[in-house]
Enzyme design. Structure first.
Site, PDB file in Angstrom:
ATOM      1  N   LYS A  41      23.200 -65.174  41.350  1.00 48.41           N
ATOM      2  CA  LYS A  41      22.152 -65.752  42.192  1.00 48.41           C
ATOM      3  C   LYS A  41      22.454 -65.504  43.682  1.00 48.41           C
ATOM      4  O   LYS A  41      22.459 -64.378  44.097  1.00 48.41           O
ATOM      5  CB  LYS A  41      21.995 -67.225  41.837  1.00 48.41           C
ATOM      6  CG  LYS A  41      21.994 -67.500  40.315  1.00 48.41           C
ATOM      7  CD  LYS A  41      20.819 -66.871  39.589  1.00 48.41           C
ATOM      8  CE  LYS A  41      20.946 -66.890  38.071  1.00 48.41           C
ATOM      9  NZ  LYS A  41      21.145 -68.180  37.447  1.00 48.41           N
TER      10      LYS A  41
ATOM     11  N   ASP B  17      28.490 -77.349  38.932  1.00 47.65           N
ATOM     12  CA  ASP B  17      27.787 -76.070  39.010  1.00 47.65           C
ATOM     13  C   ASP B  17      27.166 -75.996  40.404  1.00 47.65           C
ATOM     14  O   ASP B  17      26.225 -76.726  40.719  1.00 47.65           O
ATOM     15  CB  ASP B  17      26.719 -76.006  37.905  1.00 47.65           C
ATOM     16  CG  ASP B  17      25.959 -74.681  37.872  1.00 47.65           C
ATOM     17  OD1 ASP B  17      25.905 -74.006  38.914  1.00 47.65           O
ATOM     18  OD2 ASP B  17      25.417 -74.331  36.807  1.00 47.65           O
TER      19      ASP B  17
ATOM     20  N   TYR C 280      20.649 -76.284  33.786  1.00 50.56           N
ATOM     21  CA  TYR C 280      20.206 -74.912  33.570  1.00 50.56           C
ATOM     22  C   TYR C 280      20.033 -74.711  32.054  1.00 50.56           C
ATOM     23  O   TYR C 280      20.882 -75.140  31.268  1.00 50.56           O
ATOM     24  CB  TYR C 280      21.260 -73.957  34.126  1.00 50.56           C
ATOM     25  CG  TYR C 280      20.982 -72.524  33.800  1.00 50.56           C
ATOM     26  CD1 TYR C 280      19.928 -71.849  34.408  1.00 50.56           C
ATOM     27  CD2 TYR C 280      21.752 -71.843  32.865  1.00 50.56           C
ATOM     28  CE1 TYR C 280      19.655 -70.532  34.091  1.00 50.56           C
ATOM     29  CE2 TYR C 280      21.489 -70.525  32.552  1.00 50.56           C
ATOM     30  CZ  TYR C 280      20.439 -69.874  33.160  1.00 50.56           C
ATOM     31  OH  TYR C 280      20.162 -68.578  32.846  1.00 50.56           O
TER      32      TYR C 280
ATOM     33  N   ARG D 193      41.697 -56.276  31.791  1.00 51.29           N
ATOM     34  CA  ARG D 193      41.225 -57.555  31.241  1.00 51.29           C
ATOM     35  C   ARG D 193      41.970 -58.710  31.908  1.00 51.29           C
ATOM     36  O   ARG D 193      41.419 -59.772  32.149  1.00 51.29           O
ATOM     37  CB  ARG D 193      41.386 -57.604  29.712  1.00 51.29           C
ATOM     38  CG  ARG D 193      41.105 -58.986  29.127  1.00 51.29           C
ATOM     39  CD  ARG D 193      40.645 -58.998  27.668  1.00 51.29           C
ATOM     40  NE  ARG D 193      41.334 -58.081  26.795  1.00 51.29           N
ATOM     41  CZ  ARG D 193      42.598 -58.213  26.377  1.00 51.29           C
ATOM     42  NH1 ARG D 193      43.334 -59.242  26.754  1.00 51.29           N
ATOM     43  NH2 ARG D 193      43.127 -57.301  25.577  1.00 51.29           N
TER      44      ARG D 193
END
Ligand SMILES: *Cc1c(COP(=O)(O)O)cnc(C)c1O
Length: 382
Positions: free
Chosen positions: A198, A173, A101, A49
């Protein structure tokens, strides 16, 4: 060693060797935990983690490409933004692009606001209007450029002069262009965010997200939040994104070349009323794009003449698939109104031009004429 160029860094951006076999590909360290050599000692890895060697390799590679000091890899783009939002406290105010988005819009409206963060949404390509919204409690400006799906372009450097003089964080972004075509940190941003699902991954097969920064204080806060919240990317998925990034420049160059041909073809088609592609010289922000980006990407939005045409097109495309997401080798068509932006209130959507005639095309790596034939048939009136 001499500084290497971008394409080389996609492949050899981080050269730490994790094993002694001579393996060319980074090993997938599918281990939840790591043994300590002795009391008070660590190999540098304790628990996945916090950090895992495969994820670390990916994070260093992405940081190198964006020009950051380090990056953090998350299970999705939304996990990256969720972790980012934990930097802020109730009462803090954030100014964000008004054409975001859909998932970011949903997170801000339904989670961050509930947690006491205040927002204003504005067309950030208008720097004056953006600056006017700054209040004493403003902490950050969050922009997407170009925006999804309307392809609005914000002048990053111009906004960064505002954030720098007012002591605010600038978050960009960078999903649509990637560091191959746009490097927000070099234009004055403090944090770059990505949906690695993406273009970075590029194969429509893996979800991932990133936060990249060039500020040590921010980095340490984000590292603390990442280990605390626990949305880091898994080793296998890290490896898939490492592999995707190796071909990022060659994919993006070809996808852009194809997108340019398709954008011009669509523009000349009688059933298309408006086209939004930042590579067309008549795009409203063409000059800003030319100044701050080295390429245009392969995302095209367009409006057809009627809703019937839009629905028939979605029914008839066969090579291009009707699906959410973008940036992969397979071309995908999205109907933003019912898919990515279905949670945006209708008045807001209509005002931005996200209506029943708007479609979004992510141009993949298929042959350009096969794609055009698919569109030509889908747009026929018979
Ligand atoms: C897809 C996307 C996101 C969210 O990323 P996920 O990996 O789907 O969680 C954020 N911003 C933009 C611009 C996107 O396209």
């Amino acid at each position: 060693m001499a500084e290497k160029n971008f394409s080389t860094n996609c492949i050899h951006g981080y050269n730490k060797k994790y094993d002694t076999t001579g393996a060319i590909s980074v090993p997938i360290f599918q281990s939840a935990t790591f043994a300590h050599p002795a009391v008070g000692e660590s190999t540098g890895y304790d628990y996945s983690r916090l950090q895992n060697p495969t994820r670390e390799h990916l994070e260093k590679t992405v940081a190198n490409l964006e020009g950051g000091i380090d990056s953090l890899a998350f299970s999705t783009g939304m996990a990256a933004i969720t972790t980012l939002m934990a930097l802020f406290s109730p009462g803090n105010h954030i100014i964000a692009s008004d054409d975001l988005y859909g998932g970011s819009h949903r997170l801000f409206h339904h989670v961050s606001m509930k947690n006491g963060i205040l927002f204003d949404f504005v067309d950030t390509s208008d720097a004056k209007a953006t600056e006017l919204l700054i209040r004493p409690t403003t902490r950050a400006i969050f922009i997407e450029t170009p925006t999804n799906p309307m392809m609005q372009v914000t002048d990053i450097k111009l906004i960064s002069t505002i954030t720098k003089t007012r002591g605010l964080l600038l978050v960009v972004d960078n999903t649509f262009l990637t560091p191959y075509y746009q490097k927000p940190l070099s234009l004055g941003a403090d944090i770059v965010m990505h949906s690695g699902t993406k273009f970075l991954g590029g194969h429509n097969d893996t979800l991932a997200g990133f936060l990249v920064t060039n500020n040590q204080t921010i980095l340490e806060k984000l590292q603390f939040l990442t280990k605390t919240i626990g949305a880091g990317l898994a080793p296998m998925d890290s490896w898939l994104i490492i592999r995707g990034i190796k071909t990022l420049p060659i994919r993006m160059d070809r996808q852009q070349e194809t997108a340019m041909v398709i954008a011009n073809w669509l523009k000349a088609h009688p059933s298309i009323s408006t086209i939004h592609y930042i590579g067309l010289p008549d795009h409203i922000s063409y000059d800003v794009t030319k100044k701050q980006c080295s390429g245009f990407g392969s995302m095209i939005s367009f409006e057809v003449d009627t809703e019937e045409t839009a629905i028939r097109l979605l029914d008839r495309i066969a090579l291009i698939q009707y699906a959410e997401s973008l940036g992969g080798v397979e071309s995908l068509m999205t109907y933003p109104m019912t898919q990515t932006h279905s949670d945006v209130p209708i008045e807001v959507r209509e005002k931005k031009g996200i209506n029943s005639r708007l479609l979004r095309l992510s141009v993949g790596l298929e042959d350009v004429w096969d794609l055009i034939n698919d569109l030509e048939y889908a747009l026929r009136k018979d």
